[in-house]
Design a protein around this motif. Sequence first.
Motif, PDB file in Angstrom:
ATOM      1  N   ASN A 181      45.534 -29.350  34.971  1.00  5.75           N
ATOM      2  CA  ASN A 181      45.967 -28.438  33.920  1.00  5.75           C
ATOM      3  C   ASN A 181      45.349 -27.049  34.118  1.00  5.75           C
ATOM      4  O   ASN A 181      46.044 -26.036  34.049  1.00  5.75           O
ATOM      5  CB  ASN A 181      45.567 -29.006  32.559  1.00  5.75           C
ATOM      6  N   GLN A 185      49.653 -19.557  37.101  1.00  3.45           N
ATOM      7  CA  GLN A 185      50.506 -18.635  36.335  1.00  3.45           C
ATOM      8  C   GLN A 185      49.734 -17.365  35.990  1.00  3.45           C
ATOM      9  O   GLN A 185      50.289 -16.270  36.045  1.00  3.45           O
ATOM     10  CB  GLN A 185      51.001 -19.307  35.058  1.00  3.45           C
ATOM     11  N   LYS A 233      55.652 -16.342  32.232  1.00  2.00           N
ATOM     12  CA  LYS A 233      54.660 -17.196  32.882  1.00  2.00           C
ATOM     13  C   LYS A 233      54.365 -18.420  32.022  1.00  2.00           C
ATOM     14  O   LYS A 233      54.123 -19.511  32.541  1.00  2.00           O
ATOM     15  CB  LYS A 233      53.363 -16.430  33.175  1.00  2.00           C
ATOM     16  N   ASN A 234      54.378 -18.262  30.694  1.00  2.00           N
ATOM     17  CA  ASN A 234      54.135 -19.421  29.843  1.00  2.00           C
ATOM     18  C   ASN A 234      55.292 -20.404  29.876  1.00  2.00           C
ATOM     19  O   ASN A 234      55.088 -21.616  29.806  1.00  2.00           O
ATOM     20  CB  ASN A 234      53.873 -18.972  28.399  1.00  2.00           C
ATOM     21  N   ALA A 240      57.115 -20.899  32.514  1.00  2.00           N
ATOM     22  CA  ALA A 240      56.933 -21.588  33.799  1.00  2.00           C
ATOM     23  C   ALA A 240      55.841 -22.648  33.685  1.00  2.00           C
ATOM     24  O   ALA A 240      55.990 -23.768  34.185  1.00  2.00           O
ATOM     25  CB  ALA A 240      56.578 -20.577  34.885  1.00  2.00           C
ATOM     26  N   LEU A 241      54.734 -22.318  33.021  1.00  2.00           N
ATOM     27  CA  LEU A 241      53.625 -23.265  32.867  1.00  2.00           C
ATOM     28  C   LEU A 241      54.091 -24.516  32.125  1.00  2.00           C
ATOM     29  O   LEU A 241      53.762 -25.640  32.510  1.00  2.00           O
ATOM     30  CB  LEU A 241      52.487 -22.594  32.091  1.00  2.00           C
ATOM     31  N   PHE A 274      55.848 -26.793  34.534  1.00  2.00           N
ATOM     32  CA  PHE A 274      54.983 -27.526  35.461  1.00  2.00           C
ATOM     33  C   PHE A 274      54.244 -28.628  34.740  1.00  2.00           C
ATOM     34  O   PHE A 274      54.075 -29.726  35.254  1.00  2.00           O
ATOM     35  CB  PHE A 274      53.986 -26.583  36.133  1.00  2.00           C
ATOM     36  N   ARG A 275      53.790 -28.330  33.506  1.00  8.66           N
ATOM     37  CA  ARG A 275      53.014 -29.334  32.771  1.00  8.66           C
ATOM     38  C   ARG A 275      53.884 -30.524  32.398  1.00  8.66           C
ATOM     39  O   ARG A 275      53.444 -31.656  32.406  1.00  8.66           O
ATOM     40  CB  ARG A 275      52.496 -28.717  31.486  1.00  8.66           C
ATOM     41  N   LEU A 284      51.496 -27.888  41.453  1.00  6.84           N
ATOM     42  CA  LEU A 284      50.695 -26.912  40.725  1.00  6.84           C
ATOM     43  C   LEU A 284      51.509 -25.638  40.515  1.00  6.84           C
ATOM     44  O   LEU A 284      51.329 -24.924  39.542  1.00  6.84           O
ATOM     45  CB  LEU A 284      49.420 -26.577  41.496  1.00  6.84           C
ATOM     46  N   ASP A 285      52.390 -25.366  41.491  1.00  7.66           N
ATOM     47  CA  ASP A 285      53.256 -24.200  41.401  1.00  7.66           C
ATOM     48  C   ASP A 285      54.447 -24.518  42.288  1.00  7.66           C
ATOM     49  O   ASP A 285      54.510 -25.585  42.878  1.00  7.66           O
ATOM     50  CB  ASP A 285      52.506 -22.949  41.880  1.00  7.66           C
ATOM     51  N   ASP A 286      55.391 -23.586  42.431  1.00  7.74           N
ATOM     52  CA  ASP A 286      56.568 -23.877  43.242  1.00  7.74           C
ATOM     53  C   ASP A 286      56.209 -24.208  44.677  1.00  7.74           C
ATOM     54  O   ASP A 286      56.944 -24.896  45.364  1.00  7.74           O
ATOM     55  CB  ASP A 286      57.513 -22.663  43.249  1.00  7.74           C
ATOM     56  N   ARG A 299      47.004 -25.324  37.042  1.00 11.38           N
ATOM     57  CA  ARG A 299      48.356 -24.822  36.738  1.00 11.38           C
ATOM     58  C   ARG A 299      48.273 -23.524  35.950  1.00 11.38           C
ATOM     59  O   ARG A 299      49.036 -22.582  36.192  1.00 11.38           O
ATOM     60  CB  ARG A 299      49.128 -25.863  35.928  1.00 11.38           C
ATOM     61  N   ILE A 300      47.363 -23.480  34.982  1.00 16.62           N
ATOM     62  CA  ILE A 300      47.202 -22.248  34.201  1.00 16.62           C
ATOM     63  C   ILE A 300      46.781 -21.110  35.115  1.00 16.62           C
ATOM     64  O   ILE A 300      47.294 -19.987  35.028  1.00 16.62           O
ATOM     65  CB  ILE A 300      46.164 -22.451  33.078  1.00 16.62           C
TER      66      ILE A 300
END
Lengths: 250, 204
Positions: A86, A93, B62-63, B65-66, B69-70, A66-68, A89-90
């Motif tokens: 999804n 960030q 941030k986008n 990075a997103l 991840f996606r 989901l993140d680092d 994850r948003i």
Amino acid sequence: MARYDRAITVFSPDGHLFQVEYALEAVRKGNAAVGVRGTDTIVLAVEKKSTPKLQDSRSVRKIVNLDDHIALACAGLKADARVLINRARIECQSHKLTIEDPVTVEYITRYIAGLQQKYTQSGGVRPFGLSTLIIGFDPHTGVPSLYQTDPSGTFSAWKANATGRNSNSIREFLEKNYKETSGHETVKLAIRALLEVVESGGKNIEVAVMTKEHGLRQLEEAEIDDVVADIEAEKAAAEAAKKAPSTKET
Amino acid sequence: MESVFGLVGRDFAIVAADTSAVHSILVHKTNEDKIMVLDSHKLLGASGETGDRAQFTEYIQKNVALYQFRNGIPLTTAAAANFTRGELATALRKNPYMVNIILAGYDKVTGPSLYYIDYIASLHKLDKAAFGYGSYFALSMMDRHYCSDMTVEEAIELVDKCIMEIRSRLVIAPPNFLIKIVDKDGAREYAWRESIKDAPVPTA
């Protein structure tokens, strides 16, 4: 009882939300997933049902970032999982953008659970058919955590837990055999727990290990096979040790 | 006035920016980092309205990075540049961001690249680019001395020449500059060029 499961907003006379309970049924039919928290390592292991020969197994990842510093595994409806992952994850960030800090494991768990709860109290929607196991390290204190959420939107922290198929047997095993572990021992414990209900072999298990320094690392099939071989050898040695004293007596 | 400039070398790209944060006639600080490390292999040097700069570049970071991840893989430099331009373009006719951007990155397949994105959402892929009053001097120096396939030492020499020109010819020249580099080993700080160091704070 059948009259009270059409609209999710309706309670049954004896206080049940049947749609939520049916969602839990969907979870019980999903792949087994195990999470174990060690002192410096957290492990997620998920059952991999036999992949069709023509399928590219790399496109089916059951344990995701989901993140680092946060990862998630789930049991249940995989399509619902995609949507939830999804959104999470948003949120990871978005939190970093507004608060300038990475999320804590508890925050993102609370967020996901909140989302799952919303869908049990909204018109025209059904609950998400999955339970999640969320692992991660606190970005400030470095403390490892393991959380579980379910379709009703409840969540709690665990030292070790399982969800999906036969999760009760796995949980029983963990309750009997859990002790504080670190590093490789944590990996072994997680795989041992999953092997209680899954055919042994690297082909049938997906394992990911999270450490503070290296983040999430998916284990290769060969590595899993090695650990499984270790576990079988230990089991065999324990069996032999059980038999040996009785022969000495005679 | 803020200066940001950059150039592409043999297997790396460099972005340099002044480090003064100014409000009207007051210099808030002389060590402001205006070159954001967008991800492991991208640099985003930005100049313009201070609030817009921070807001917009962090949003892009941030986008980016997103996306990673996606999709499990990072954006290419070209994709990141086009995404950035798109966001500027969308906001342009409503609530424009007053930010000028030099985006430099290193992709394994295509090597180093540099993109010039101005505040009204123009996008150009270039070997050398500059923004601000300093651009009059930096571009002239780079036009004269730039050649393709420069080594890091040659490129830094050229960057230093540009900084020298800006310092000597611009009436309100920024005193300090920061240079960052991106190559196959990633994006990182390369050096500071300081002509004014803050006076050390005396301890009680």
